[in-house]
Design a protein around this motif. Structure first.
Motif, short mmCIF file in Angstrom:
data_model
loop_
_atom_site.label_atom_id
_atom_site.label_comp_id
_atom_site.label_asym_id
_atom_site.label_seq_id
_atom_site.Cartn_x
_atom_site.Cartn_y
_atom_site.Cartn_z
N GLN A 283 0.82 -1.20 0.00
CA GLN A 283 0.00 0.00 0.00
C GLN A 283 0.86 1.26 0.00
N PHE A 284 1.98 1.20 0.68
CA PHE A 284 2.88 2.35 0.72
C PHE A 284 3.53 2.60 -0.64
N THR A 285 4.00 1.54 -1.29
CA THR A 285 4.64 1.71 -2.59
C THR A 285 3.65 2.12 -3.67
N SER A 286 2.37 1.76 -3.52
CA SER A 286 1.38 2.15 -4.52
C SER A 286 1.19 3.67 -4.55
N CYS A 287 1.57 4.36 -3.50
CA CYS A 287 1.46 5.83 -3.49
C CYS A 287 2.50 6.48 -4.40
N PHE A 288 3.51 5.72 -4.81
CA PHE A 288 4.60 6.27 -5.62
C PHE A 288 4.60 5.71 -7.04
N HIS A 289 3.45 5.20 -7.51
CA HIS A 289 3.39 4.65 -8.86
C HIS A 289 3.57 5.73 -9.92
N GLY A 290 3.19 6.95 -9.60
CA GLY A 290 3.33 8.03 -10.58
C GLY A 290 4.71 8.65 -10.62
N PHE A 291 5.62 8.23 -9.75
CA PHE A 291 6.96 8.79 -9.72
C PHE A 291 7.89 8.00 -10.63
N LYS A 292 9.11 8.46 -10.71
CA LYS A 292 10.12 7.79 -11.53
C LYS A 292 10.39 6.40 -10.99
N PRO A 293 10.48 5.38 -11.87
CA PRO A 293 10.74 4.02 -11.38
C PRO A 293 12.06 3.94 -10.61
N GLY A 294 12.04 3.23 -9.51
CA GLY A 294 13.24 3.05 -8.69
C GLY A 294 13.50 4.17 -7.72
N VAL A 295 12.51 5.07 -7.51
CA VAL A 295 12.75 6.20 -6.62
C VAL A 295 12.90 5.75 -5.16
N LEU A 296 12.32 4.59 -4.79
CA LEU A 296 12.41 4.09 -3.43
C LEU A 296 13.50 3.04 -3.24
N ALA A 297 14.19 2.68 -4.32
CA ALA A 297 15.15 1.58 -4.23
C ALA A 297 16.30 1.89 -3.29
N HIS A 298 16.81 3.13 -3.31
CA HIS A 298 17.97 3.48 -2.48
C HIS A 298 17.63 3.55 -1.00
N PHE A 299 16.36 3.79 -0.67
CA PHE A 299 15.97 3.97 0.74
C PHE A 299 15.00 2.88 1.20
N GLU A 300 14.93 1.78 0.48
CA GLU A 300 13.95 0.75 0.82
C GLU A 300 14.17 0.16 2.20
N PRO A 301 15.40 -0.20 2.63
CA PRO A 301 15.57 -0.74 3.99
C PRO A 301 15.13 0.23 5.08
N GLU A 302 15.44 1.53 4.90
CA GLU A 302 15.06 2.51 5.91
C GLU A 302 13.54 2.71 5.95
#
Length: 304
Positions: free
Chosen positions: A36-55
């Motif tokens: 549900q959290f990642t679905s909020c970022f579907h409109g952003f650039k792909p991979g925008v959460l990849a660098h901060f996924e563990p945090e």
């Protein structure tokens, strides 16, 4: 008030299956919250959460810990199953809630340990220096040792029925029922309906792989769109060269199978490899020989 008094005076043992169900419910909740959290970022650039996924995962788990273990002495899965954590280090058999130190160490072991493993993997996965390789080997050895200890703890849990996870055993916290569990009675009609449905589902799982769905579909389409009176003349062949009889597009590397219809090479080849008894969906002719189309047709002639 009466329930709180009952909790203080008695402790009810939790079945193994209930403890395992609670763990599975916790995992399902974490996956649901993360999706549900990642679905909020579907409109952003792909991979925008990849660098901060563990945090980000650690932050979401911290919020869940605040409103479950810290405030209610139970995870979400345990709350659904009427289970709570008991401080097993206390000398009394009465129910004792977790201490603040136990709750804090529970957060460090579960959320912090998972974050450390994921972050260290990202940091040292692409490093080739000798010092980083040694650190990576040490981390891998420690992770493997913890998994081995977790396996041994699980075997002991299956034997004794307490401390389903290694964290629970280290911290001395045990799962207990909040209230005495009543025996669940399942209706005879409900049991019959479930047995009938599961039997029907197993029959379909066994039957469906035996049905050639593609061949059945082509057979039905040939019945719905019958084409009669076709000849193998060049005029008839030219009239059917406008599209592939399978994909409906302009034929790529057009081939014939001995009937007046034309197919893309890859369409007819893949279908023939899948089904050696493949028939033309237009006229029902079997594949006698796969031959390239020799009749030359100009594009402008077919568009007229």
């Amino acid at each position: 008030m009466a329930s709180s008094i009952g909790n203080e005076n008695s402790v009810n043992h939790v079945l193994r299956i209930s403890q395992l169900d609670a763990l599975e419910l916790n995992k399902a909740l974490e996956q649901l919250v993360w999706s549900q959290f990642t679905s909020c970022f579907h409109g952003f650039k792909p991979g925008v959460l990849a660098h901060f996924e563990p945090e980000l995962k650690a932050f979401l788990c911290l919020i869940l810990w605040k409103y479950t273990i810290y405030s209610k002495n139970a995870t979400v899965g345990q709350a659904i199953l009427n289970i709570q954590y008991k401080n097993n280090l206390s000398q009394t058999e009465k129910y004792q809630p977790l201490s603040k130190h136990q709750k804090l160490w529970y957060l460090i072991f579960t959320v912090g340990g998972r974050w450390l493993e994921e972050r260290c993997y990202d940091l040292f996965s692409n490093r080739q220096q000798q010092s980083f390789c040694k650190i990576k080997r040490c981390i891998s050895f420690g992770s493997g040792l913890l998994k081995l200890c977790g396996l041994l703890n699980f075997l002991i849990f299956l034997r004794k029925g307490t401390f389903a996870t290694l964290t629970e055993r280290i911290l001395g916290i045990r799962s207990v029922f909040c209230k005495p569990q009543s025996v669940r009675q399942v209706g005879f009609e409900y049991m019959n309906r479930e047995l009938l449905w599961h039997g029907f589902a197993e029959f379909l799982i066994y039957l469906l792989p035996l049905i050639n769905v593609q061949k059945l579909k082509l057979k039905i389409s040939s019945w719905c769109l019958p084409i009669a009176g076709l000849s193998n003349s060049e005029n008839t062949l030219a009239a059917h060269c406008r599209e592939c009889s399978l994909c409906g597009e302009w034929p790529t590397m057009p081939h014939t199978i001995g009937c007046p219809h034309v197919f893309c090479y890859y369409c007819i080849k893949s279908n023939f490899l899948f089904d050696m008894y493949f028939t033309c969906p237009k006229c029902g002719s079997e594949v006698h020989s796969l031959q390239p189309l020799e009749y030359k047709i100009e594009m402008t002639e077919l568009r007229v």
